[in-house]
Write a protein that holds these residues in place. Structure first.
Motif, short mmCIF file in Angstrom:
data_model
loop_
_atom_site.label_atom_id
_atom_site.label_comp_id
_atom_site.label_asym_id
_atom_site.label_seq_id
_atom_site.Cartn_x
_atom_site.Cartn_y
_atom_site.Cartn_z
N LYS A 15 -58.30 43.02 41.61
CA LYS A 15 -57.36 42.21 40.82
C LYS A 15 -57.51 40.73 41.13
O LYS A 15 -57.55 39.89 40.23
CB LYS A 15 -55.93 42.67 41.07
CG LYS A 15 -55.65 44.03 40.48
CD LYS A 15 -54.27 44.51 40.81
CE LYS A 15 -54.11 45.92 40.27
NZ LYS A 15 -52.76 46.39 40.31
N ARG A 16 -57.61 40.39 42.43
CA ARG A 16 -57.77 38.99 42.82
C ARG A 16 -59.07 38.42 42.26
O ARG A 16 -59.09 37.33 41.71
CB ARG A 16 -57.76 38.86 44.33
CG ARG A 16 -57.96 37.42 44.79
CD ARG A 16 -58.34 37.35 46.26
NE ARG A 16 -58.74 36.03 46.62
CZ ARG A 16 -60.00 35.60 46.58
NH1 ARG A 16 -60.97 36.39 46.19
NH2 ARG A 16 -60.30 34.37 46.93
N ASN A 17 -60.16 39.18 42.40
CA ASN A 17 -61.44 38.69 41.93
C ASN A 17 -61.49 38.54 40.42
O ASN A 17 -62.17 37.64 39.91
CB ASN A 17 -62.57 39.58 42.44
CG ASN A 17 -62.78 39.44 43.92
OD1 ASN A 17 -62.41 38.44 44.51
ND2 ASN A 17 -63.35 40.45 44.53
N SER A 18 -60.78 39.37 39.70
CA SER A 18 -60.70 39.24 38.25
C SER A 18 -60.04 37.92 37.87
O SER A 18 -60.50 37.21 36.97
CB SER A 18 -59.91 40.39 37.64
OG SER A 18 -60.57 41.61 37.85
N ILE A 19 -58.98 37.58 38.56
CA ILE A 19 -58.29 36.31 38.29
C ILE A 19 -59.17 35.14 38.70
O ILE A 19 -59.26 34.14 37.98
CB ILE A 19 -56.93 36.27 39.01
CG1 ILE A 19 -56.00 37.33 38.43
CG2 ILE A 19 -56.30 34.89 38.87
CD1 ILE A 19 -54.71 37.53 39.20
N VAL A 20 -59.85 35.25 39.84
CA VAL A 20 -60.76 34.18 40.28
C VAL A 20 -61.84 33.95 39.23
O VAL A 20 -62.17 32.81 38.91
CB VAL A 20 -61.38 34.53 41.65
CG1 VAL A 20 -62.53 33.59 41.99
CG2 VAL A 20 -60.32 34.47 42.75
N GLN A 25 -64.42 30.58 35.20
CA GLN A 25 -65.06 30.50 33.89
C GLN A 25 -64.24 29.65 32.92
O GLN A 25 -64.55 29.61 31.73
CB GLN A 25 -65.26 31.90 33.32
CG GLN A 25 -66.24 32.72 34.13
CD GLN A 25 -66.35 34.14 33.62
OE1 GLN A 25 -65.93 34.47 32.52
NE2 GLN A 25 -66.91 35.02 34.44
N ASP A 26 -63.23 28.97 33.43
CA ASP A 26 -62.38 28.09 32.61
C ASP A 26 -61.78 28.80 31.40
O ASP A 26 -61.70 28.25 30.30
CB ASP A 26 -63.15 26.85 32.15
CG ASP A 26 -63.53 25.95 33.29
OD1 ASP A 26 -62.76 25.87 34.26
OD2 ASP A 26 -64.60 25.30 33.22
N LEU A 34 -52.61 28.07 34.94
CA LEU A 34 -53.59 27.94 36.01
C LEU A 34 -52.90 27.90 37.37
O LEU A 34 -53.33 28.57 38.31
CB LEU A 34 -54.44 26.69 35.81
CG LEU A 34 -55.51 26.42 36.85
CD1 LEU A 34 -56.51 27.57 36.91
CD2 LEU A 34 -56.22 25.12 36.56
N ILE A 35 -51.82 27.15 37.46
CA ILE A 35 -51.06 27.07 38.72
C ILE A 35 -50.50 28.43 39.09
O ILE A 35 -50.57 28.86 40.24
CB ILE A 35 -49.94 26.02 38.60
CG1 ILE A 35 -50.55 24.62 38.51
CG2 ILE A 35 -48.97 26.11 39.78
CD1 ILE A 35 -49.58 23.54 38.11
N LYS A 36 -49.98 29.15 38.11
CA LYS A 36 -49.44 30.49 38.36
C LYS A 36 -50.52 31.45 38.85
O LYS A 36 -50.32 32.19 39.81
CB LYS A 36 -48.80 31.06 37.09
CG LYS A 36 -47.53 30.37 36.69
CD LYS A 36 -47.02 30.91 35.37
CE LYS A 36 -45.90 30.07 34.81
NZ LYS A 36 -45.49 30.51 33.48
#
Length: 81
Positions: A15-20, A25-26, A34-36
């Protein structure tokens, strides 16, 4: 217990890597979003570190938390030594 804990760690890392990957990839346009998402990643990272420490304390196998957190979508690493 080790297997369940390893699966839980894997789920959080995924899950973390998906968000990263979304951030890298902007694909997140809104600054507030983005902050959230960055805050969510920070929280996942804390949880992952705690779970890996728990796993390493109760298992003969050792997970490398830095390798887990450094995983990239197109690459990866061997996180279990």
């Amino acid at each position: 217990m080790e297997r369940d804990l390893a699966m839980l760690i894997h789920n959080f890392v995924t899950k973390r890597n998906s968000i990263v990957n979304l951030i890298q990839q902007d694909l997140i346009d809104d600054a507030n979003d983005l902050i959230k998402y960055q805050a969510i990643c920070d929280t996942y990272q804390i949880v992952i570190r705690d779970l890996v420490e728990l796993f390493n304390n109760h298992s003969q196998m050792q997970m490398n938390v830095e390798a887990l957190l450094a995983y990239q979508k197109l690459g990866g690493s061997n996180a279990i030594n």
